[in-house]
Motif scaffolding. Structure first.
Motif, PDB file in Angstrom:
ATOM      1  N   VAL A 116       0.969  -1.106  -0.143  1.00 54.24           N
ATOM      2  CA  VAL A 116      -0.028   0.060  -0.003  1.00 54.24           C
ATOM      3  C   VAL A 116       1.023   1.129   0.012  1.00 54.24           C
ATOM      4  O   VAL A 116       2.251   1.146   0.147  1.00 54.24           O
ATOM      5  N   ASN A 117       0.391   2.339  -0.399  1.00 60.16           N
ATOM      6  CA  ASN A 117       1.210   3.598  -0.579  1.00 60.16           C
ATOM      7  C   ASN A 117       2.101   4.025   0.656  1.00 60.16           C
ATOM      8  O   ASN A 117       3.199   4.280   0.776  1.00 60.16           O
ATOM      9  N   ALA A 118       1.322   3.878   2.135  1.00 59.86           N
ATOM     10  CA  ALA A 118       2.232   4.313   2.870  1.00 59.86           C
ATOM     11  C   ALA A 118       3.389   3.043   3.229  1.00 59.86           C
ATOM     12  O   ALA A 118       4.511   3.863   3.566  1.00 59.86           O
ATOM     13  N   GLY A 119       3.322   1.912   3.264  1.00 58.40           N
ATOM     14  CA  GLY A 119       4.205   0.863   3.255  1.00 58.40           C
ATOM     15  C   GLY A 119       5.221   1.248   2.122  1.00 58.40           C
ATOM     16  O   GLY A 119       6.339   0.739   2.357  1.00 58.40           O
ATOM     17  N   ALA A 120       4.805   1.397   1.022  1.00 59.24           N
ATOM     18  CA  ALA A 120       5.712   1.495  -0.208  1.00 59.24           C
ATOM     19  C   ALA A 120       6.557   2.743  -0.042  1.00 59.24           C
ATOM     20  O   ALA A 120       7.886   2.423   0.009  1.00 59.24           O
ATOM     21  N   MET A 121       6.060   3.569   0.744  1.00 61.42           N
ATOM     22  CA  MET A 121       6.964   4.779   0.980  1.00 61.42           C
ATOM     23  C   MET A 121       7.909   4.771   2.142  1.00 61.42           C
ATOM     24  O   MET A 121       9.151   4.742   1.915  1.00 61.42           O
ATOM     25  N   ALA A 122       7.526   3.839   2.934  1.00 57.84           N
ATOM     26  CA  ALA A 122       8.105   3.378   4.326  1.00 57.84           C
ATOM     27  C   ALA A 122       9.323   2.599   3.794  1.00 57.84           C
ATOM     28  O   ALA A 122      10.529   2.617   4.006  1.00 57.84           O
ATOM     29  N   THR A 123       9.017   1.539   2.664  1.00 50.55           N
ATOM     30  CA  THR A 123       9.958   0.673   2.032  1.00 50.55           C
ATOM     31  C   THR A 123      11.252   1.459   0.994  1.00 50.55           C
ATOM     32  O   THR A 123      12.259   1.272   1.534  1.00 50.55           O
ATOM     33  N   VAL A 124      10.638   2.592   0.430  1.00 51.58           N
ATOM     34  CA  VAL A 124      11.576   3.369  -0.067  1.00 51.58           C
ATOM     35  C   VAL A 124      12.580   4.011   0.930  1.00 51.58           C
ATOM     36  O   VAL A 124      13.915   4.127   0.766  1.00 51.58           O
ATOM     37  N   GLU A 161       2.072  12.899 -12.227  1.00 49.88           N
ATOM     38  CA  GLU A 161       1.876  12.338 -10.817  1.00 49.88           C
ATOM     39  C   GLU A 161       2.618  13.317  -9.544  1.00 49.88           C
ATOM     40  O   GLU A 161       1.956  13.893  -8.751  1.00 49.88           O
ATOM     41  N   GLN A 162       3.895  13.898  -9.917  1.00 49.56           N
ATOM     42  CA  GLN A 162       4.452  14.873  -9.052  1.00 49.56           C
ATOM     43  C   GLN A 162       3.557  16.138  -8.714  1.00 49.56           C
ATOM     44  O   GLN A 162       3.650  16.764  -7.597  1.00 49.56           O
ATOM     45  N   SER A 163       2.687  16.556  -9.771  1.00 49.18           N
ATOM     46  CA  SER A 163       2.052  17.741  -9.617  1.00 49.18           C
ATOM     47  C   SER A 163       0.914  17.516  -8.908  1.00 49.18           C
ATOM     48  O   SER A 163      -0.085  18.436  -8.577  1.00 49.18           O
ATOM     49  N   THR A 164       0.361  16.090  -8.606  1.00 47.67           N
ATOM     50  CA  THR A 164      -0.909  15.869  -7.961  1.00 47.67           C
ATOM     51  C   THR A 164      -0.865  14.916  -6.796  1.00 47.67           C
ATOM     52  O   THR A 164      -1.883  14.525  -6.298  1.00 47.67           O
ATOM     53  N   ASN A 165       0.470  14.624  -6.156  1.00 46.21           N
ATOM     54  CA  ASN A 165       0.505  13.549  -5.281  1.00 46.21           C
ATOM     55  C   ASN A 165       0.561  14.215  -3.853  1.00 46.21           C
ATOM     56  O   ASN A 165       1.212  13.871  -3.062  1.00 46.21           O
ATOM     57  N   PHE A 166      -0.469  15.178  -3.747  1.00 43.67           N
ATOM     58  CA  PHE A 166      -0.565  15.884  -2.454  1.00 43.67           C
ATOM     59  C   PHE A 166      -1.121  14.756  -1.285  1.00 43.67           C
ATOM     60  O   PHE A 166      -0.630  14.798  -0.048  1.00 43.67           O
ATOM     61  N   HIS A 167      -1.996  13.751  -1.709  1.00 45.40           N
ATOM     62  CA  HIS A 167      -2.461  12.884  -0.650  1.00 45.40           C
ATOM     63  C   HIS A 167      -1.153  12.089  -0.274  1.00 45.40           C
ATOM     64  O   HIS A 167      -0.930  11.698   1.239  1.00 45.40           O
ATOM     65  N   ARG A 169       1.974  12.886  -0.409  1.00 45.75           N
ATOM     66  CA  ARG A 169       2.864  13.706   0.614  1.00 45.75           C
ATOM     67  C   ARG A 169       2.428  13.815   2.078  1.00 45.75           C
ATOM     68  O   ARG A 169       3.120  13.703   2.777  1.00 45.75           O
ATOM     69  N   ALA A 170       1.121  13.873   2.133  1.00 49.43           N
ATOM     70  CA  ALA A 170       0.367  13.807   3.701  1.00 49.43           C
ATOM     71  C   ALA A 170       0.717  12.473   4.356  1.00 49.43           C
ATOM     72  O   ALA A 170       1.212  12.571   5.438  1.00 49.43           O
ATOM     73  N   ILE A 171       0.545  11.357   3.586  1.00 52.50           N
ATOM     74  CA  ILE A 171       0.956  10.247   4.133  1.00 52.50           C
ATOM     75  C   ILE A 171       2.411  10.204   4.643  1.00 52.50           C
ATOM     76  O   ILE A 171       2.619   9.556   5.956  1.00 52.50           O
ATOM     77  N   ALA A 172       3.434  10.586   3.879  1.00 48.63           N
ATOM     78  CA  ALA A 172       4.635  10.761   4.160  1.00 48.63           C
ATOM     79  C   ALA A 172       4.998  11.444   5.421  1.00 48.63           C
ATOM     80  O   ALA A 172       5.775  10.824   6.487  1.00 48.63           O
ATOM     81  N   GLU A 187      11.854  13.810   0.163  1.00 51.40           N
ATOM     82  CA  GLU A 187      12.479  13.056  -0.568  1.00 51.40           C
ATOM     83  C   GLU A 187      12.050  11.600  -0.953  1.00 51.40           C
ATOM     84  O   GLU A 187      12.011  11.239  -2.105  1.00 51.40           O
ATOM     85  N   THR A 188      11.569  11.206   0.270  1.00 55.24           N
ATOM     86  CA  THR A 188      10.903   9.564  -0.133  1.00 55.24           C
ATOM     87  C   THR A 188       9.872   9.667  -0.923  1.00 55.24           C
ATOM     88  O   THR A 188       9.732   8.837  -1.799  1.00 55.24           O
ATOM     89  N   CYS A 189       8.854  10.631  -0.995  1.00 56.41           N
ATOM     90  CA  CYS A 189       7.610  10.695  -1.684  1.00 56.41           C
ATOM     91  C   CYS A 189       8.079  11.045  -3.048  1.00 56.41           C
ATOM     92  O   CYS A 189       7.671  10.276  -3.933  1.00 56.41           O
TER      93      CYS A 189
END
Ligand code: GLN
Length: 313
Positions: A116-124, A161-167, A169-172, A187-189
């Motif tokens: 999921v996005n949260a776990g994927a960013m944590a993995t990054v 994606e970078q110009s619409t990925n606010f959600h 960023r909030a999760i990060a 940086e992670t996001c």
């Protein structure tokens, strides 16, 4: 002994049965994805011995999106080992949408799954690297080795994606505030968003899956990409969360570890045998390709590929 003609016929029949099926809509929260022609439909089967069977738009390059999470998980496992990944990320389904904030709230800000996005960013954020560019290079390198050739970032998808990925960023930031993100949040996001913005074909995706099916050896070029001991952990994560809230339905009806992305790709892995990949942009409400799921399921059924099935032949 099943011959090549039979495999080719199964792939053709499974593709043709779904190619004109209507239903689903392209993802639109990432503007690029809304613009991809909805009629595109590709299907590929790659066997562990390297045979490839394709039909339809199987060479069309589409955005990898969430399927990238599997490659980054693989890299994290290679670097840190299964115990650390399980402790820091988890291996359980969230039962919620892939970008759910509620799922974090319910689980003490632990992401539960790298898929999921949260776990994927944590993995990054766990990937050992000298800096963000090095981290990105290592992730791109893993995607490339899994498919067997250099994978490229699409500037167009990335910009969209970078110009619409606010959600995301909030999760990060939420993860960071809870101590469950291990590098700089923005940086992670950014690196996560880039990893979702590379282009692969349906054939690439099937090779990626077949590399997992072969215990970490790419069946087309025989390169060992992953330690074989890490592969069962990847497939377990895919079984639990690969198709998000319908991972259980997928296990019930198909019985293979799978992974989807909002770019329209879906893959399923039969350990020791090979992998099936489908591509078609229109998605169901969960975010899984409608035709992609149908085609992959049809091939699996025709070949008798199901992890839970006892073979009687
Ligand atoms: N880049 C997409 C996102 O972060 C990937 C989601 C997906 O494919 N399910 O929302």
């Amino acid at each position: 002994m099943v011959d090549a003609q039979h495999y080719a016929a199964v792939v053709k029949a499974s593709h043709d049965a779904s190619a004109s099926v209507q239903g689903g809509v392209n993802a639109s929260y990432i503007p690029y994805l809304a613009s991809v022609p909805a009629n595109l439909t590709g299907l590929t089967l790659v066997l562990s011995d390297g045979q490839v069977f394709s039909e339809g738009d199987s060479d069309y390059r589409f955005a990898i999106e969430s399927i990238s999470k599997v490659a980054t998980l693989a890299l994290a496992l290679e670097q840190h080992g299964p115990a650390e990944v399980r402790k820091k990320i988890g291996a359980d389904p969230t039962g919620m949408p892939f970008n759910s904030v509620t799922a974090l709230e319910l689980h003490d800000d632990r992401p539960q799954s790298p898929l999921v996005n949260a776990g994927a960013m944590a993995t990054v954020s766990l990937i050992q690297a000298d800096n963000a560019e090095d981290r990105w290079a290592r992730i791109l390198g893993m995607q490339s080795r899994l498919v067997g050739h250099p994978v490229e970032l699409s500037d167009e998808v990335n910009h969209s994606e970078q110009s619409t990925n606010f959600h995301n960023r909030a999760i990060a930031w939420l993860l960071y505030s809870a101590g469950t993100l291990y590098s700089d949040p923005m940086e992670t996001c950014d690196v996560y968003t880039r990893q979702c913005s590379t282009l692969i074909s349906c054939k690439d995706l099937a090779v990626f899956g077949a590399t997992l099916a072969s215990g970490g050896i790419n069946p087309l070029n025989s390169e060992r990409v992953l330690q074989s001991t890490n592969v069962p952990h990847i497939l377990a994560e895919m079984s639990m969360e690969g198709l998000y809230d319908t991972s259980g339905d997928w296990a019930y009806t198909v019985g293979l570890p799978g992974k989807s992305g909002v770019g329209g790709g879906v893959m399923a892995v039969m350990p020791g045998r090979g992998a099936i990949a489908g591509f078609s942009p229109p998605l169901d409400p969960i975010g899984n390709s409608v035709r992609g799921q149908q085609m992959v399921a049809a091939v699996a059924r025709a070949l008798g590929w199901n992890l839970y099935r006892v073979s009687e032949d």
